[in-house]
Design an enzyme around this catalytic site. Structure first.
Site, short mmCIF file in Angstrom:
data_model
loop_
_atom_site.label_atom_id
_atom_site.label_comp_id
_atom_site.label_asym_id
_atom_site.label_seq_id
_atom_site.Cartn_x
_atom_site.Cartn_y
_atom_site.Cartn_z
N GLU A 440 0.85 -1.19 0.00
CA GLU A 440 0.00 0.00 0.00
C GLU A 440 0.88 1.24 0.00
O GLU A 440 1.76 1.39 0.84
CB GLU A 440 -0.86 -0.04 1.26
CG GLU A 440 -1.61 1.22 1.56
CD GLU A 440 -2.07 1.27 3.02
OE1 GLU A 440 -1.75 0.35 3.79
OE2 GLU A 440 -2.74 2.25 3.37
N ASP A 513 -0.80 -1.13 6.08
CA ASP A 513 -0.71 -0.60 7.43
C ASP A 513 -1.80 -1.18 8.31
O ASP A 513 -2.84 -1.60 7.83
CB ASP A 513 -0.86 0.93 7.40
CG ASP A 513 0.48 1.60 7.14
OD1 ASP A 513 1.51 1.02 7.56
OD2 ASP A 513 0.49 2.67 6.52
N ASP A 515 -3.87 0.29 10.02
CA ASP A 515 -4.85 1.34 10.38
C ASP A 515 -6.11 1.15 9.54
O ASP A 515 -6.25 0.15 8.84
CB ASP A 515 -4.23 2.73 10.16
CG ASP A 515 -3.85 2.94 8.70
OD1 ASP A 515 -4.19 2.09 7.85
OD2 ASP A 515 -3.21 3.97 8.42
N ASP A 517 -7.36 2.68 6.86
CA ASP A 517 -7.23 2.60 5.41
C ASP A 517 -6.59 1.29 4.98
O ASP A 517 -7.01 0.66 4.01
CB ASP A 517 -6.40 3.78 4.88
CG ASP A 517 -7.21 5.07 4.91
OD1 ASP A 517 -8.45 4.97 5.07
OD2 ASP A 517 -6.61 6.15 4.80
#
Ligand code: 0RA
Length: 649
Positions: A440, A513, A515, A517
């Site tokens: 990503e 990640d 998180d 997103d």
């Protein structure tokens, strides 16, 4: 009764041997010893309370994650029977339920017609796989308690501990409370993930109209979450369509049941169309289990839906004599429907045991739909007209889509002839030795390129949000450059054309990640693989890279720790450790060395292999509970993001 564990008779020994068999092969009873199996333990206990509620004896189920890692399930049902067991005279009935395999509701006069449970294995399996189980039963004005330890050994026989609490109405409370602590020597991980449980509990509340479920996570001070849907699966359909534009406001509903010598069955259907373009908004359940592979109930419903809508259209001159019949997928475009069946002896088949095999259910679902959907259409002429307009448009779009797809397939990019420009390929041409990292963001992609072993590791950076495959039709999806790059890099084709023999990497590793997103992109990728490259998942080629959460210094060395449990274990092993723990940054902020050490070095990295079941769950949860609304999905993840390790798995 004695509270001493000694003096086992022959029967008690037999019972313990039964539980020992569960400990030897836990997977056979709960599917796996990974996170899925761990959570099945909770469902197994909750299912018993749901059965009690469905039999009309309980109204509320409290599921509580205890601060010390245990789980408590409490209901206000009749309470497990406490009298002496007929079959095992040295045990009480309640002890039998907790220690004898498959002893759920089978004894006494109060057995259930239909019972849930993913594997239907009973609470004794939970007992076998726990270090401790405590049970309290309120019944006949008294409170009874018993306890088990180390895989089901009785450490406190059932005994009376006093009066059952009396409610404001002056009536003594009845009900069952089960607390259990999963055995860390059996499970890979023993920490429950609240989100996973919440999703399942919400689904159960939808499937059992009126059932009140209260979930509390005492490991953190978050408020309880409550589910209660008086409308049952009608509310479920409304919930799924809430983030979409519905074609009309009514949610259709019908049900039917049949009693046979070999058991009973009932079917319930709720439906509404939205203006969207999916034709996969049909979700089916059997005894509360999501049958993601479909089966007889879905077949019967689909066949009758196609029939009934076509028949209605002809009778009302909405299809002309010269017109061809509308196809099932045209009619199902934009349809959100829940088909829920209950039956005595469900046969689960298929790759993930999520396909209902009972043949008689097909004709029940078909007859009910033929009859009652026809009635509904007659009673709702303006809704019927809209459904037909939409289906007719879908038929036209299907033709156009087929042409577009044929054209796309001819394009060389998808035949693997040209590799995408942003792919940093590996030099090895042996797929078995080759790995594709899907990374990503461009900055993480850059570090990954610097860090990698270029002989075996290829890097494909994916920018921003890849196309939301859930929402797009196939031809639009294939026009997306991120998807094209992915398809041509992997090299096995896409959709019906996909062939696992042609793939260029045997490990396809998603590196995002931890998180919101990252989790979004990870779910999208899993959904895409599940839908468009399923053999890739089936053959175990899909992985998720799991960067550690913490690092700390030991002397001049850096030590990485996977999660909170690893951190706790480290502190146990190094009681005098004074250095601080760093919470690791996002992938994009790591330099190449750090990225290599934490996430890519085959010697030390943690890769999570994705099973079809996990991919299917990502797909299903995504489409059922989240719908199209990215914002509500984000909020949902944010409120449940404490445990980033399991995010979306
Ligand atoms: C067997 C028979 C009866 C109730 C139950 C089991 C029962 C089990 C569980 C497990 C969790 N909660 C439960 N509630 C009830 C029928 C008892 C009767 O006939 O009174």
């Amino acid at each position: 009764m004695s509270t001493e564990p000694e003096s086992y008779g022959a029967e008690a020994i037999q019972v313990l041997e039964g539980l020992e068999a569960v400990r030897k092969r836990p997977g056979m009873y709960i599917g796996s010893t990974g996170p899925a199996g761990l959570h099945h333990m909770v469902y197994e206990v909750v299912d018993n309370s749901v059965d009690e509620a469905m039999a009309g004896h309980a109204t509320t189920i409290h599921v509580t994650l205890l601060a010390d890692g245990g789980c408590e399930v409490r209901d206000d049902g009749r309470g497990i029977p406490v009298e002496q067991s007929i079959q095992y005279p040295e045990l009480s009935a309640a002890e039998v339920v907790l220690t004898v395999l498959h002893a759920g509701g089978k004894f006494g006069g109060g057995g259930y017609k239909v019972s849930g449970g993913l594997h239907g294995v009973g609470i004794s399996v939970v007992n076998a796989l726990s270090t401790r189980v405590e049970v309290e039963i309120d019944r006949d004005g008294r409170r009874h308690a018993m306890a088990f330890a180390d895989g089901g050994g009785i450490v406190e026989s059932l005994h009376d501990i006093g009066e059952a609490p009396v409610g404001p109405d002056g009536v003594s409370r009845t009900g069952t409370t089960v607390r259990f602590w999963p055995d860390p020597t059996i499970f890979d991980e023993v920490s429950f993930r609240a989100t996973t449980l919440l999703e399942r509990l919400q689904m159960m509340a939808f499937l059992n109209a009126g059932l009140h479920i209260v979930f509390t996570d005492q490991r953190q001070d978050s408020p309880p979450v409550e589910f209660r849907y008086e409308g049952g699966i009608r509310d479920f359909v409304r919930h799924v369509n809430a983030t979409k534009e519905s074609l009309f406001s009514d949610v259709g509903y019908f049900s039917a049941s049949e009693d046979r010598d070999d058991g009973s069955m009932e079917v319930e259907v709720a439906f509404q169309w939205n203006t969207g373009y999916h034709s996969d908004g049909l979700h089916s359940f059997a005894n509360g289990i999501n049958t993601i592979e479909g089966g007889m109930h879905e077949e019967g419903f689909k066949k009758a839906l196609t029939n009934t809508v076509n028949r209605y259209a002809r009778e009302h001159q909405l299809l002309k004599d010269k017109d061809e019949n509308l196809q099932g997928e045209d009619i199902r475009e934009g349809l959100t429907a829940i088909v829920s069946v209950r039956l005595t002896d469900p046969q689960f088949e298929g790759q993930t045991k999520a396909k209902l095999g009972n043949v008689p259910v097909r004709s029940l679902a078909e007859r009910a739909t033929n009859e009652k959907l026809a009635e509904w259409l007659e009673e709702h002429p303006s809704e019927a007209k809209r459904i037909l307009q939409k289906a007719t448009q879908a038929a036209r779009a299907r033709e156009a889509a087929r042409n577009a797809r044929d054209a796309t397939r001819r394009k060389s990019a998808l035949d693997g002839a040209g590799l995408p420009g942003k792919l940093a390929d590996c030099s090895s041409k042996d797929p078995r030795a080759s790995e594709l990292y899907i990374v990503e963001g461009n900055s993480a992609g850059g570090s990954a390129k610097d860090a990698r072993n270029s002989e075996t590791m290829a890097i494909l950076p994916i920018r921003g949000k890849i196309l939301n495959v859930e929402r797009a039709r196939l031809e639009r999806m294939l026009a997306n450059t991120e998807i094209q790059a992915l398809v041509s890099a992997i090299g096995g084709g896409v959709g019906d054309d996909f062939s696992a023999e042609k793939i260029r990497y045997h490990k396809v590793i998603i590196m995002c990640d931890a998180d919101v997103d990252g989790s979004h992109i990870r779910t999208l990728l899993l959904t895409f693989f599940f839908r468009q490259m399923r053999p890739l998942v089936e053959h175990g080629h899909v992985f998720i890279a799991q960067p550690p959460l913490y690092s700390t210094e030991v002397g001049r060395n850096k030590v990485y720790l996977k999660d909170d449990a690893a951190k706790a274990a480290f502190l146990d092993a190094h009681p005098n450790h004074k250095n601080e723990f760093q919470r690791l940054k996002g992938l994009g902020e790591m330099d190449a060395t750090e990225l290599w050490e934490t996430t890519m070095d085959p010697v030390s990295r943690t890769l999570l292999q994705i099973s079809v079941e996990q991919a299917a769950i990502a797909d299903e949860v995504f489409s059922i509970l989240m719908g199209d609304d990215v914002e509500s999905r984000k909020t949902f993840i944010q409120t449940n993001a404490q445990d980033v390790r399991f995010l979306d798995i």
